[in-house]
Design a protein around this motif. Structure first.
Motif, short mmCIF file in Angstrom:
data_model
loop_
_atom_site.label_atom_id
_atom_site.label_comp_id
_atom_site.label_asym_id
_atom_site.label_seq_id
_atom_site.Cartn_x
_atom_site.Cartn_y
_atom_site.Cartn_z
N LEU A 90 40.25 -7.54 41.20
CA LEU A 90 39.78 -8.32 42.49
C LEU A 90 38.45 -7.24 42.93
CD1 LEU A 90 42.91 -9.48 43.60
CD2 LEU A 90 41.27 -10.83 41.77
N LEU A 91 38.57 -6.00 43.47
CA LEU A 91 37.63 -5.00 44.29
C LEU A 91 36.28 -5.08 42.95
CD1 LEU A 91 36.88 -3.27 45.93
CD2 LEU A 91 37.34 -0.91 44.35
N LYS A 92 36.35 -5.57 41.40
CA LYS A 92 34.58 -5.50 41.64
C LYS A 92 34.64 -6.97 41.28
CE LYS A 92 33.25 -1.34 39.63
NZ LYS A 92 32.36 -1.08 40.56
N VAL A 93 35.12 -8.16 41.33
CA VAL A 93 35.39 -9.59 40.86
C VAL A 93 34.63 -10.75 41.73
CG1 VAL A 93 35.34 -11.75 39.42
CG2 VAL A 93 35.45 -9.36 38.17
N LEU A 94 35.74 -9.79 42.74
CA LEU A 94 35.55 -11.13 44.19
C LEU A 94 34.07 -10.55 45.19
CD1 LEU A 94 39.17 -10.94 45.50
CD2 LEU A 94 37.81 -12.96 45.04
N PRO A 95 33.93 -11.97 45.23
CA PRO A 95 32.61 -12.01 46.48
C PRO A 95 32.71 -11.07 47.63
CG PRO A 95 32.95 -14.04 46.68
CD PRO A 95 34.01 -13.06 45.37
N GLY A 96 31.82 -10.04 48.20
CA GLY A 96 31.65 -9.46 49.16
C GLY A 96 31.23 -8.61 49.71
N LYS A 97 30.70 -8.64 51.12
CA LYS A 97 29.37 -7.35 51.36
C LYS A 97 29.48 -6.11 51.16
CE LYS A 97 28.50 -9.97 55.89
NZ LYS A 97 28.85 -9.40 57.38
N VAL A 117 39.87 -9.43 52.09
CA VAL A 117 40.76 -10.97 52.73
C VAL A 117 40.86 -11.56 51.82
CG1 VAL A 117 41.01 -12.82 54.33
CG2 VAL A 117 40.43 -10.60 55.07
N ALA A 118 39.92 -11.17 50.90
CA ALA A 118 40.26 -12.40 50.06
C ALA A 118 41.04 -11.62 48.40
CB ALA A 118 38.91 -11.96 48.92
N ALA A 119 41.10 -10.56 48.31
CA ALA A 119 42.36 -9.49 47.74
C ALA A 119 43.08 -9.62 48.33
CB ALA A 119 41.36 -8.55 47.67
N PHE A 120 43.52 -9.57 49.12
CA PHE A 120 45.06 -9.67 49.85
C PHE A 120 45.78 -10.99 49.47
CE2 PHE A 120 47.29 -11.07 53.68
CZ PHE A 120 48.30 -10.62 54.12
N LEU A 121 44.96 -12.52 49.64
CA LEU A 121 45.32 -13.85 49.64
C LEU A 121 45.52 -13.46 48.08
CD1 LEU A 121 43.55 -15.74 52.19
CD2 LEU A 121 45.47 -14.74 52.85
N LEU A 122 44.61 -13.35 47.38
CA LEU A 122 45.08 -13.75 45.72
C LEU A 122 46.00 -12.52 46.13
CD1 LEU A 122 42.88 -15.76 44.63
CD2 LEU A 122 41.57 -14.04 43.55
N THR A 123 46.56 -11.29 46.13
CA THR A 123 47.26 -11.06 45.32
C THR A 123 48.80 -11.83 45.37
OG1 THR A 123 46.32 -8.78 45.46
CG2 THR A 123 48.54 -8.58 45.68
N LEU A 124 49.30 -12.25 46.76
CA LEU A 124 49.99 -12.92 47.29
C LEU A 124 50.54 -13.99 46.65
CD1 LEU A 124 50.63 -12.31 51.08
CD2 LEU A 124 51.47 -11.03 48.67
N CYS A 208 43.52 1.94 49.51
CA CYS A 208 42.94 0.13 50.25
C CYS A 208 43.66 -1.18 49.09
CB CYS A 208 41.37 -0.40 50.58
SG CYS A 208 41.17 0.60 51.62
N ARG A 209 43.01 -0.61 47.77
CA ARG A 209 43.15 -1.96 46.54
C ARG A 209 45.22 -1.35 46.55
NH1 ARG A 209 39.39 -4.86 46.94
NH2 ARG A 209 38.27 -4.91 49.23
N PHE A 210 45.46 -0.18 46.48
CA PHE A 210 46.69 0.23 45.50
C PHE A 210 47.75 0.52 46.63
CE2 PHE A 210 50.03 2.74 43.45
CZ PHE A 210 50.03 1.96 42.51
N GLY A 211 47.41 1.36 47.49
CA GLY A 211 48.60 1.82 48.88
C GLY A 211 48.76 0.63 49.74
N MET A 212 47.85 0.22 50.15
CA MET A 212 48.29 -0.42 51.13
C MET A 212 47.85 -2.65 50.77
SD MET A 212 47.99 0.55 54.45
CE MET A 212 47.57 -0.88 55.54
N MET A 213 47.53 -2.55 49.45
CA MET A 213 47.66 -3.75 48.60
C MET A 213 49.08 -4.15 48.23
SD MET A 213 46.02 -6.32 48.78
CE MET A 213 44.25 -6.27 48.69
N GLY A 214 49.39 -2.79 47.55
CA GLY A 214 50.85 -2.50 47.79
C GLY A 214 52.34 -2.91 48.13
N TRP A 215 52.00 -2.12 49.34
CA TRP A 215 52.60 -2.72 50.67
C TRP A 215 53.12 -4.22 50.59
CZ3 TRP A 215 51.45 -0.39 55.75
CH2 TRP A 215 52.01 -0.86 56.96
#
Ligand code: NDP
Length: 443
Positions: A90-97, A117-124, A208-215
């Protein structure tokens, strides 16, 4: 005279030898010995001892802790590996500035991708889609394996920090690396500021993507487990507790660029303190109020639920507004308004290790004029707001707020030291204007 920004550790040279030994050896060793078993003990207390820490100190409680001690499993390792792989993709593929972080002490500037934000919504969506939608697994899966997940990730992270220690010494990604001479301190604190592997910024991936996204995945799974046990919906207390945390985590990803200007990223090296902390302490401790509520549901009244929700949302807003204020003032070079007026700023100068001089704006009005870290007050209140639904019969749901208060007070002192080293007399000028560290009149 601009101050030279040093690659600081909190093992300052000016400390007395005994203080230095305590800060660099005794305290880190103590924390590294106590925090891994503590993370597991909290899980045992919530899952097998009705949330009562007191019961742990009875013969039966101790026996339960020994009998139920979770060990690493391949199943848990597979769950963790799948989650990490999904986050990497998700970090690599999703578009983002692209976002260029602040200058490091040696003058390098790490680059991040803003698609949180996109990664958060898609993860859930993926997690709930796979369980409630496709029926591939139960939404309570994380709860069902949580002991083993914690145990596995703790062991993995302990080894991973060792790899980080060696990488910082032998294959650093930037010039921001050094050793103190003490293995204990360097393992604990880290040897590198911005480690990268194959172009992936490890702090962004793991913090961000492991700790905060795992929460969020963990607490949503806890709520689903409570619903399963109640044969219906999660209780109001769980809904408020998890709802507030989801708003906070959403805010975190919305403000992700701001996180790259925080101490975790700009100052703290990537060792046990940050890396083990985000991989293990965040899932184990930040989730405690929801973890507690799964097996010890609490009934709360609607007015009380509304009170907690309003306190939580208002505190999240105030904390965000304070962070955004200082970012906006810097991004516009002070050409903006703060609480309806032109901002009061100090133009502070510093030098990086290459000798070049730079300028930063220090905001001395708005939230940053009340106290130098006034935004820590709403941060503590928001955590209190999502703990209050757990009632007052047990201490465990309040451990996180207590821990956070100590962490942030210590942080305000560390940040002061760092900024004084960086800005010298300009920081003193700011402190003369804004006298208090966190709470005016108290601290
Ligand atoms: P801060 O937001 O306090 O930022 C500190 C840095 O901001 C300083 O090092 C300095 O960096 C710059 N700065 C300091 N004073 C000023 C000023 N007056 N004007 C402009 N810039 C200033 O960092 P934290 O990392 O402590 O906090 C970031 C956020 O994360 C906060 O919302 C906090 O509540 C939250 N947080 C949450 C935690 C949790 O576990 N829940 C833990 C820690 C933080 P520079 O070198 O750029 O000048």
């Amino acid at each position: 005279m601009p101050s030279t920004q040093k690659l600081t550790t909190w093992a300052g040279d000016s400390e007395r030898p005994a203080v230095r030994f305590f800060r660099t050896t005794v305290a880190p060793l103590f924390l590294m010995l106590v925090t891994p078993p503590a993370a597991i003990v909290f899980w045992i207390v919530c899952t097998h001892l009705d949330g009562s820490l007191q019961r742990l100190f009875t013969t039966g409680g101790l026996r339960t802790a020994v009998d139920r001690w979770p060990w690493p499993t391949w199943r848990a390792a597979a769950l963790i590996a799948v989650f990490l792989a999904v986050q990497l993709v998700l970090l690599k593929v999703l578009p983002g500035k692209s976002y260029d972080g602040p200058l490091s002490p040696t003058g390098s500037r790490p680059r991040y991708k803003l698609n949180g934000v996109a990664a958060f919504l898609l993860t859930l969506a993926l997690f709930l889609g796979g369980s409630c939608g496709a029926g591939l697994y139960s939404a309570g899966i994380v709860w069902d394996h949580f002991g083993a997940i914690l145990s596995t990730i703790i062991v993995f992270a302990l080894f991973f920090c060792l790899l980080l220690y060696y990488k910082g010494i032998h294959r650093p990604s930037t010039g921001d690396h050094s050793q103190s001479g003490s293995f204990v301190f360097d393992y604990y604190w880290g040897t590198e500021l911005h480690p990268e592997v194959l172009g992936v910024n490890l702090k962004q991936l793991l913090n961000c993507r492991f700790g905060m996204m795992g929460w969020p995945v963990i607490i949503v799974s806890f709520a689903a487990k409570q619903a399963e046990l109640r044969h219906g919906w999660p209780g109001t207390a769980m809904l408020v507790c998890v709802g507030l945390q989801l708003v906070y985590i959403f805010k975190f990803f919305y403000w992700e660029s701001g996180y790259f200007t925080s101490l975790d990223i700009m100052h703290d090296r990537f060792g046990y303190y940050i890396c083990w902390g985000v991989m293990c302490w965040v899932p184990a401790v930040y989730t405690l109020p929801a973890q507690f509520l799964v097996m010890s549901p609490v009934t709360i009244s609607v007015p009380y639920a509304v009170f907690c929700a309003v306190l939580g949302v208002a505190s999240i807003w105030a904390n965000y507004a304070a962070d955004a204020q200082r970012q906006r003032v810097r991004a516009t070079d002070g050409k903006t308004t703060v609480w309806g007026k032109a901002p009061d700023v100090i133009r502070a100068t510093y030098r990086t290790a290459d000798g070049k001089e730079h300028e930063s704006l220090l905001l001395a009005s708005g939230y940053w004029g009340i106290a130098r870290h006034f935004h820590y007050v709403p941060e503590i209140l928001l955590a209190l707001a999502w703990s209050l639904p757990a009632g007052f019969n047990h201490f465990v749901p309040y451990f996180y707020v207590m821990f956070l208060t100590i962490l942030l007070l210590d942080r305000s002192v560390r940040d002061d030291k760092r900024c004084r080293l960086k800005y010298g007399a300009d920081w003193d000028a700011y402190c003369a204007k804004v006298r208090w560290k966190v709470v005016p009149g108290i601290f």
